[in-house]
Design an enzyme around this catalytic site. Structure first.
Site, PDB file in Angstrom:
ATOM      1  N   ASP A 285      -3.416   8.929  -5.852  1.00 53.33           N
ATOM      2  CA  ASP A 285      -2.959   7.673  -4.939  1.00 53.33           C
ATOM      3  C   ASP A 285      -3.630   6.647  -5.033  1.00 53.33           C
ATOM      4  O   ASP A 285      -5.123   6.723  -4.940  1.00 53.33           O
ATOM      5  CB  ASP A 285      -2.705   8.433  -3.511  1.00 53.33           C
ATOM      6  N   GLU A 327      -1.179   6.385  -9.880  1.00 54.27           N
ATOM      7  CA  GLU A 327      -0.193   5.506  -8.947  1.00 54.27           C
ATOM      8  C   GLU A 327      -0.937   4.073  -8.853  1.00 54.27           C
ATOM      9  O   GLU A 327      -1.599   3.897  -8.123  1.00 54.27           O
ATOM     10  CB  GLU A 327       0.103   6.287  -7.605  1.00 54.27           C
TER      11      GLU A 327
HETATM   12  C1  GLC Z   1       0.319   4.895  -1.976  1.00 51.28           C
HETATM   13  C2  GLC Z   1       1.454   5.415  -1.541  1.00 51.28           C
HETATM   14  C3  GLC Z   1       1.948   4.779  -0.021  1.00 51.28           C
HETATM   15  C4  GLC Z   1       0.917   4.767   0.847  1.00 51.28           C
HETATM   16  C5  GLC Z   1      -0.346   4.144   0.254  1.00 51.28           C
HETATM   17  C6  GLC Z   1      -1.691   4.347   1.094  1.00 51.28           C
HETATM   18  O1  GLC Z   1       0.543   3.421  -2.261  1.00 51.28           O
HETATM   19  O2  GLC Z   1       2.417   5.720  -2.173  1.00 51.28           O
HETATM   20  O3  GLC Z   1       3.059   5.514   0.602  1.00 51.28           O
HETATM   21  O4  GLC Z   1       1.301   3.872   2.068  1.00 51.28           O
HETATM   22  O5  GLC Z   1      -0.702   4.923  -1.217  1.00 51.28           O
HETATM   23  O6  GLC Z   1      -1.998   5.884   0.983  1.00 51.28           O
HETATM   24  C1  GLC Z   2       1.125  -2.063  -2.496  1.00 56.35           C
HETATM   25  C2  GLC Z   2       0.087  -1.091  -3.189  1.00 56.35           C
HETATM   26  C3  GLC Z   2       0.566   0.101  -3.625  1.00 56.35           C
HETATM   27  C4  GLC Z   2       1.464   0.824  -2.546  1.00 56.35           C
HETATM   28  C5  GLC Z   2       2.249  -0.138  -1.693  1.00 56.35           C
HETATM   29  C6  GLC Z   2       2.713   0.602  -0.377  1.00 56.35           C
HETATM   30  O1  GLC Z   2       1.997  -2.328  -3.263  1.00 56.35           O
HETATM   31  O2  GLC Z   2      -0.392  -1.940  -4.388  1.00 56.35           O
HETATM   32  O3  GLC Z   2      -0.383   0.951  -3.885  1.00 56.35           O
HETATM   33  O4  GLC Z   2       1.921   1.800  -2.803  1.00 56.35           O
HETATM   34  O5  GLC Z   2       1.679  -1.397  -1.367  1.00 56.35           O
HETATM   35  O6  GLC Z   2       3.763  -0.198   0.044  1.00 56.35           O
END
Ligand code: GLC
Ligand code: GLC
Length: 645
Positions: A285, A327
């Site tokens: 993540d 991710e």
């Molecule tokens: C990732 C997850 C998102 C979350 C963020 C913080 O981007 O997909 O849902 O808010 O991480 O953990």
């Molecule tokens: C931003 C971050 C991503 C996260 C997302 C959540 O795009 O780069 O990591 O999942 O916000 O909304």
């Protein structure tokens, strides 16, 4: 430098011997892998921590703990490791199909997920990502992304033992369990955070803390706000500690301090612990955020890659079958840097996702084609995870320089796309919801279920059969590209039944401020019952996705990551080839609400002068006749060069 590293290595060996590790019955087996990994691992960690006085100690402990994890690895997982080295893991198998769901919303509990295995099998699922199910703060927990313990589950879903039992049942059904490794931050209720709050310096050093706001200023100036509607800035004041804490996401998600080698070591133990519970793929993540450096955006720094590579190296020692999925929702050049056999073998493909929706809005596939031609290629053995929707918002993360090649101005185009998907642009088919509008720079992202964004919600409300037909086909088209482009398709469960937006989140105090809840579907028994009824919308989507999965199993060419983008002659029609073992697949997708004609001369060039079969309906396609694609129609035309005419 080489000499320092080899001296360090010798010292380590002596200390492991002094601790008695080398006398352990399984050390000899472990040592084979260690010998191969050690120089690399030392080099990686030395570059981050070499100057720290506690480095030698932390390193010695790290290896001792990794050896413990190696010894604790259950027999059936060791067998799996043996059969599935990371170079030839599931990412290289074209028959794979992924799905993702919330345990509570999809089934209710770990046990209930096991009961839904037959359903997953109908869809050909072989990879199941369960959204974060760990212990988390009661009220707000960012959909589980604020973890209070990686060793405990949300009690409402079942216990860790139930999760392990589920992982075994999934494995028996040929389904790999995928779990989040949320390693950028913990919740403010994690044991480490609680100890930090009690004033324990050791645990305050697990996070980034500042007594004086002035110290945060030099960082803050270069940071972006991820959730600007919730809060400004990336630091949260904690009265108990009288400290500012680094919180990139929500104020209750404390960023871990990877400048401290003890943090790396502690998270490595969590990683191997998860792997030993039967997790086959870890979804890493928020990879972009894990290293901070004053004067930079604190995203995608080289040290972030070093950390992930070091985790990968440890995984090879303790649990070598484990794969990593990155991710990174960032610029496409940066996404690519996380993808490597020695880093993340898999990566979300946010560019394809965003551009599928972009092409659906513009009815123009030029930007999508350009990105596919330029950016779809990956290092051998690695794969994209191709998705249409997920639990997060849609951000328009295409590269401005790609858009500029086509004379499109990135910022204007993003405004258009936001208006379009909010349903505000004339002629829009979409019912989307705004996410995190930032008045300072005009940024905004979009939420909504695939069905609602693709036009099904609006068509049903307006009672328009023609609109509904296009919308159903549009959803089939977007998923049909994700299932055929190369890589592992990822179905966001709920989409297969065309679940619409769920506005009830507005009534739930813990969710109302986060519009991503509009597209986090709950299981619907009535839609489920429609899945075999091909006259229903749910049935049409479900049957089509099942068909895509069956075809992936039948034809080897889906295992090929590469594709060749073609010129269909129509700006609304996406065209590409996939090729393997004498077979050629020509994918044609019409993104327009009008029919499109591919003239015979062009079609025969696309099909290599041969007749083909549209695998999606068995129709024979003749190369010397004009081909008409219905609005939003998708064709997968197979021509077999190995067979005689
Ligand atoms: C990732 C997850 C998102 C979350 C963020 C913080 O981007 O997909 O849902 O808010 O991480 O953990
Ligand atoms: C931003 C971050 C991503 C996260 C997302 C959540 O795009 O780069 O990591 O999942 O916000 O909304």
């Amino acid at each position: 430098m080489k000499r320092i590293l080899s001296y360090f290595q010798d010292q380590c060996s002596l200390r492991w011997a002094a601790r008695g590790l080398t006398k352990s019955p399984r050390w000899a087996e472990f040592a084979v892998g260690l010998e191969a990994e050690l120089p690399r691992l030392i080099e990686l960690l030395w570059s981050l921590y070499g100057s720290r006085p506690d480095f030698a100690f932390q390193f010695e402990e790290l290896i001792a703990e990794t050896f413990e994890a190696f010894c604790a690895r259950p027999g059936q997982l060791r067998e799996y490791d043996h059969m599935h080295p990371p170079e030839t893991g599931l990412q290289t198998d074209g028959s794979q199909v992924g799905a993702v769901a919330y345990v509570d919303r999809f089934a209710g509990s770990f046990r209930a997920v096991a009961e839904r295995i037959p359903y997953l099998q109908e869809l050909g699922i072989s990879y199941l990502h369960l959204m974060p199910f760990f212990l988390a703060p009661d009220k707000e927990n960012d959909g589980g992304y604020a973890v209070s313990s990686y060793r405990e589950t949300d009690p409402a879903l079942g216990s860790m033992a139930d999760l392990e039992a589920l992982s075994l049942k999934l494995a028996e059904a040929g389904i790999a369990l995928v779990v989040d490794f949320i390693f950028n931050h913990t919740s403010n209720e994690h044991e480490w955070a609680l100890k930090a709050r009690q004033g324990q310096q050791r645990y305050q050093d697990f996070y980034y803390m500042f007594a004086d706001q002035a110290e945060t200023v030099e960082y803050q100036a270069h940071l972006r706000d991820i959730f600007p509607e919730h809060r400004k800035g990336s630091f949260t004041w904690d009265g108990e500690m009288a400290r500012w804490v680094w919180t990139s996401f929500n104020s209750f998600q404390w960023d871990l301090n990877y400048r401290n080698p003890e943090v790396f070591r502690a998270m490595a133990a969590e990683m191997t612990g998860l792997a030993n519970r039967g997790v086959r793929v870890l979804r890493l993540d928020a990879v972009a955020f894990i290293w901070k450096q004053a004067g930079t955006s604190c995203e995608n720094l080289p040290q972030a890659h070093t950390i992930i590579q070091a985790f990968q190296s440890l995984a090879r020692l303790a649990c070598p079958g484990l794969l990593f999925k990155s991710e990174a929702i960032v610029h496409p050049d940066e996404i690519l840097k996380y993808i490597d056999l020695r880093e993340c073998q898999l990566s979300y493909n946010p560019l394809l996702m965003a551009e599928l929706w972009e092409a659906a809005a513009t009815k123009d596939v030029r930007l999508l084609s350009l990105s596919l031609a330029k950016r779809h290629h990956l290092p051998p053995g690695c794969a994209w995870v191709n998705y249409v929707r997920c639990h997060d918002d849609i951000g328009w993360t295409f590269a401005d320089e790609d858009a500029a090649e086509l004379g499109i101005k990135g910022s204007d185009h993003r405004c258009f796309l936001n208006d379009f998907y909010l349903g505000q642009f004339p002629g829009s088919f979409s019912r989307g919801v705004s996410f995190q509008y930032n008045p300072l720079n005009g940024d905004r992202r979009i939420c909504g279920s695939a069905a609602s964004l693709a036009g099904i919600e609006k068509a049903l409300e307006e009672g328009s059969a023609a609109m509904l037909e296009s919308a159903v086909r549009r959803l089939q088209l977007l998923y049909g590209i994700a299932y055929s482009a190369g890589g592992l398709p990822l179905l966001y469960l709920g989409d297969e039944l065309a679940v619409l937006n769920d506005y009830s989140y507005l009534q739930e105090p813990a969710h109302a401020a986060d519009s991503r809840w509009v597209h986090r579907p709950r299981w619907s028994e009535s839609l489920y019952k429609q899945r075999t009824d091909e006259a229903s919308v749910a049935g049409r989507i479900f049957q089509q996705l099942s068909l895509y999965a069956r075809l992936r199993r039948r034809y080897k060419l889906f295992a090929v990551q590469a594709l060749t983008v073609l010129d269909s002659g129509s700006k609304a029609v996406l065209a590409y080839h996939k090729q393997a073992e004498g077979q050629l697949l020509t994918v044609l997708g019409n993104f327009s609400e009008e029919a499109a004609v591919i003239p015979a001369f062009r079609l025969s060039a696309l099909l290599g002068e041969r007749q083909g079969e549209n695998l999606l309906d068995g129709r024979i396609i003749l190369p010397h006749e004009d081909l008409t694609l219905e609005p939003c129609e998708l064709l997968w035309i197979l021509t077999d060069f190995s067979a005689a005419d």
